[in-house]
Write a protein that holds these residues in place. Structure first.
Motif, PDB file in Angstrom:
ATOM      1  N   ARG A  78       0.830  -1.206   0.000  1.00 42.03           N
ATOM      2  CA  ARG A  78       0.000   0.000   0.000  1.00 42.03           C
ATOM      3  C   ARG A  78       0.866   1.259   0.000  1.00 42.03           C
ATOM      4  O   ARG A  78       0.571   2.220  -0.715  1.00 42.03           O
ATOM      5  CB  ARG A  78      -0.911  -0.018   1.228  1.00 42.03           C
ATOM      6  N   ASN A  84       0.951   4.125  -2.899  1.00 38.62           N
ATOM      7  CA  ASN A  84       0.723   5.539  -2.591  1.00 38.62           C
ATOM      8  C   ASN A  84       1.842   6.414  -3.155  1.00 38.62           C
ATOM      9  O   ASN A  84       1.587   7.483  -3.717  1.00 38.62           O
ATOM     10  CB  ASN A  84       0.626   5.734  -1.081  1.00 38.62           C
ATOM     11  N   ARG A  85       3.067   5.955  -3.008  1.00 43.97           N
ATOM     12  CA  ARG A  85       4.195   6.733  -3.527  1.00 43.97           C
ATOM     13  C   ARG A  85       4.209   6.728  -5.059  1.00 43.97           C
ATOM     14  O   ARG A  85       4.570   7.720  -5.687  1.00 43.97           O
ATOM     15  CB  ARG A  85       5.505   6.164  -2.975  1.00 43.97           C
TER      16      ARG A  85
END
Length: 313
Positions: free
Chosen positions: A3, A7-8
């Protein structure tokens, strides 16, 4: 962990979308006709119209933006006006010197900064610490191009150990070409080592007096094992951050150094493109440098997850 990586990755895509938009807008907000600006005051109306058609400036803004984004997704940055070849090919032809110069400079900077920063923190307040801090401050204030000129004068002109400029001929072996990068790599690496040294020292000072370090010492563990295995590992996050930023800055900051040493790299290409107002090359180089900058930072973020399990949570 997955996750956090996603996100990055999403953040990286957002940044690149903003960069593509900004690069597109830069040419369109140029005072006057961009095609006329590129060709200069002596260009005829017919030449200007041909260039406008070639650059796709005759459609609406939305059409131009859609065509531009489609080209970027295909790695098609247009055609260089003065080189007469695709911008992608021009950048690839110049990538080798810039790539090796960045790698060598970063290795030199890291090889100098890490041990000096660690020892400076361990011997805090000593003569070594004061000398290292003073030298780091001095190196941070020295322009890399000025240091490069000194290296050329002493090591190339006076001692004759290295060539004053260039990157070898087309048939020159790779090892011999890399010999041309020694002076510029040291010029960039010495200047870049200053920031990494200071961050390494500050980060190590934060952890050397923590409880887990004292516990490891009380158990009879060897002093340098405590410093390198326990203290350094927990101090790596800010150190990796500054190393990643330094790598990204070296990619974009080698422009002047490449010009001083006559290296046919991306930096030299960008300088020539600016002087010739070759906007397609400038746009393509900006996108590639920004993309590499974002990729380097993404890679550093992924290293955070591997080095420090706390980041995953």
């Amino acid at each position: 962990m997955l996750r956090a990586a996603l996100n990055r990755l999403f953040g990286m895509l957002v940044v690149m979308a903003l960069v593509v938009t900004v690069v597109f807008v830069i040419v369109r907000v140029t005072p006057g006709d961009p095609a006329a600006v590129m060709l200069g005051p002596d260009a005829s109306a017919e030449d200007i119209e041909q260039l406008r058609e070639k650059l796709g400036l005759n459609g609406t803004i939305l059409e131009q933006f859609a065509n531009y984004v489609a080209g970027v997704l295909r790695a098609d940055f247009g055609q260089s006006i003065f080189l007469g070849q695709p911008v992608t090919q021009a950048l690839m032809d110049r990538a080798e010197p810039t790539f090796f110069l960045t790698i060598f400079s970063l290795l030199i900077a890291t090889a100098i900064a890490l041990p000096v920063g660690i020892l400076s923190a361990y011997w805090r307040g000593s003569m070594f610490d004061q000398a290292a801090t003073a030298l780091a401050m001095f190196a941070a204030s020295v322009p890399s191009f000025w240091l490069g000129l000194l290296f050329i004068q002493f090591f190339a002109v006076h001692l004759g150990w290295f060539a004053t400029s260039g990157y070898g001929g087309p048939g020159t072996p790779l090892f011999e070409r890399l010999h041309y990068l020694v002076l510029p790599a040291f010029a960039l690496g010495l200047v870049s080592s200053a920031l990494i040294t200071r961050f390494t020292r500050a980060s190590m000072l934060d952890v050397l007096n923590d409880d887990y370090v004292r516990t490891a010492r009380s158990k009879g563990m060897g002093e340098w094992r405590v410093v390198l295995k326990h203290a350094l590992k927990n101090a790596l996050i800010p150190i990796l951050t500054v190393i990643g930023l330094t790598a990204a800055l070296l990619i974009s900051g080698a422009v002047v150094t490449e010009t001083v040493f006559g290296l046919p790299g991306v930096g030299n290409l960008v300088v020539s493109a600016v002087l010739r107002r070759d906007y397609p090359v400038i746009q393509g180089a900006l996108l590639v440098i920004a993309g590499l900058y974002v990729l380097v930072n993404f890679g550093i973020d992924m290293l955070y997850l591997l080095i420090d399990p706390r980041v995953r949570y």
